[in-house]
Design an enzyme around this catalytic site. Structure first.
Site: not given
Ligand code: GLN
Length: 184
Positions: A76, A166, A168
């Site tokens: 992410c 994610h 994890e």
């Molecule tokens: N929205 C976050 C970002 O742009 C990422 C969200 C996440 O890692 N769950 O950094």
């Protein structure tokens, strides 16, 4: 084998538990010296602007870029930090290691977060998307490992892995084991 988890912000404990469940030695990385002897590094989800600032402040950006043999998995926000190009990436200085373009917060707001099942490298896995980015471009040097609907959600380029979800945060260790085998 030692696998590092970047321990400056984000879903650190969840990654730590998942890696330990796979039987590797896990090292929490807060400063450059912590990376020594590590075969891989996980950059967790969190907030990419914050992670980016802290990477620079703690001298970790240069240390990671200098460690040429390191396998890296970004989840992410971590995937955003691996991308060469970021849309809506104001305030984010990425490591620029993967030939992909990502768009931050592309599914909408926190409330639009969702769970789905995706096929990762041929196996069904549960996937949690939390204010996730979309991978909007994948260059030829990259392999697509998973999609969700029309969206690419996992990409590998050599020793680098990016997932916009994610793993994890579920009990399924498929992606974690895949990353460990990449680093072996
Ligand atoms: N929205 C976050 C970002 O742009 C990422 C969200 C996440 O890692 N769950 O950094």
């Amino acid at each position: 084998m030692k696998i590092a988890i970047l321990d400056i912000q984000g879903s650190v404990v969840e990654h730590l538990r998942a890696l330990e469940a796979c039987g590797v030695d896990v090292v929490r990385v807060k400063k450059p010296a912590d990376l020594e002897g590590c075969a891989g590094l996980v950059i967790p989800g969190g907030e990419s602007t914050t992670l980016s600032k802290l990477l620079s402040r703690f001298g970790l950006r240069d240390a990671i870029l200098a460690h040429k043999d390191l396998g890296i998995w970004g989840t992410c926000a971590g995937a955003i930090l691996l991308a060469k190009e970021i849309e809506d990436g104001e305030g984010v200085e990425s490591l620029g290691l993967m030939d992909i373009k990502v768009k931050r917060n592309a599914y909408g707001r926190q409330l639009d977060s969702f769970e789905a099942e995706v096929v990762f490298a041929g196996k069904k896995v549960p996937a949690v998307f939390i204010r996730a980015p979309k991978i909007s471009e994948v260059k030829r040097s990259c392999d697509i490992l998973a999609s969700s609907g029309d969206e690419v959600v996992a990409v590998r380029e050599g020793k680098y892995l990016a997932t916009t979800f994610h793993p994890e945060m579920t009990n399924d260790l498929t992606v974690v084991q895949y990353f460990i085998s990449m680093c072996a």
